[in-house]
Write an enzyme that holds these catalytic residues in place. Sequence first.
Site, short mmCIF file in Angstrom:
data_model
loop_
_atom_site.label_atom_id
_atom_site.label_comp_id
_atom_site.label_asym_id
_atom_site.label_seq_id
_atom_site.Cartn_x
_atom_site.Cartn_y
_atom_site.Cartn_z
N PHE A 117 39.30 37.17 35.01
CA PHE A 117 39.97 38.04 35.97
C PHE A 117 38.98 38.96 36.67
O PHE A 117 38.02 39.45 36.06
CB PHE A 117 40.98 38.95 35.26
CG PHE A 117 42.16 38.25 34.65
CD1 PHE A 117 43.29 37.98 35.38
CD2 PHE A 117 42.12 37.88 33.30
CE1 PHE A 117 44.39 37.34 34.79
CE2 PHE A 117 43.20 37.25 32.70
CZ PHE A 117 44.34 36.98 33.46
N ASP A 118 39.23 39.23 37.94
CA ASP A 118 38.69 40.41 38.58
C ASP A 118 39.45 41.60 37.97
O ASP A 118 40.51 41.41 37.36
CB ASP A 118 38.93 40.32 40.09
CG ASP A 118 38.53 41.58 40.82
OD1 ASP A 118 37.40 42.05 40.62
OD2 ASP A 118 39.36 42.10 41.59
N ILE A 119 38.94 42.83 38.13
CA ILE A 119 39.62 43.98 37.56
C ILE A 119 40.39 44.77 38.61
O ILE A 119 41.62 44.86 38.57
CB ILE A 119 38.63 44.91 36.83
CG1 ILE A 119 38.00 44.18 35.64
CG2 ILE A 119 39.35 46.17 36.34
CD1 ILE A 119 36.95 45.01 34.91
N VAL A 128 40.86 34.50 38.54
CA VAL A 128 42.00 35.14 39.19
C VAL A 128 41.53 36.42 39.85
O VAL A 128 40.93 37.28 39.20
CB VAL A 128 43.11 35.46 38.16
CG1 VAL A 128 44.32 36.09 38.87
CG2 VAL A 128 43.52 34.22 37.39
N ASP A 172 42.08 39.27 43.60
CA ASP A 172 42.96 39.71 44.69
C ASP A 172 42.34 39.63 46.06
O ASP A 172 43.03 39.81 47.06
CB ASP A 172 43.36 41.18 44.44
CG ASP A 172 42.18 42.11 44.64
OD1 ASP A 172 42.15 42.83 45.65
OD2 ASP A 172 41.28 42.12 43.79
#
Length: 207
Positions: free
Chosen positions: A8-10, A159, A161
């Site tokens: 994941f990105d944070i 994943v 945004d």
Amino acid sequence: MAYQTILFDIDNTLINSANLIATTLQKGAAAEGVDVPLAEYRKRIGRPGDDILKEFGVKNWQKVLDGYMVEFAKNMHELSYFPGIEALIVNLRKLGIQTGVVTSKDRVQFDAETKYFPLIAEAEIVTTSDLTSEPKPSGEPLLYTLQANHLDREQTLYVGDSVFDMQAAANAQMDFAGASWGALAGGREFDQAKYVLARPDDLLKLI
């Protein structure tokens, strides 16, 4: 596709933090005489702060970044997970799926922020920006993560945004899922994404 590892990105993927990042950077740059609309900062969330400040012509970018770190730290208690993120991470781990983060934060920033987010602090895999020479949208952070953790590229999903997350995954030749709950344009920019997720629990359907 049966993924064994989810990375994941944070910011604005797991944590609703983009507005705080953008406003804090904008305030610091304005104090140095560089006045750029907030929307332009928001579009660039996902890249390292120094890259953003340099792009906007902030000469004393290190001073601004140092001030940003102090100001951001004062307000981190206001941040929160996106709804459904905590349950998602817990359920992935229950299913035996390895989880990790690949972020544009350096290690100092990561450690400071994740004091408030233990699920992220406990991630099995953590790649911060100081571990590679090129940040996202380069594929280097993801390629480093694959190699350092002996991950199977075909069984790993990233994943994020932002378009920078998507480009990083494309450059690393990895599958990418757009987190539209945090995306600036609601996921419409994810033309190279294999998946576009409306909600965090949509990810469980891919496992």
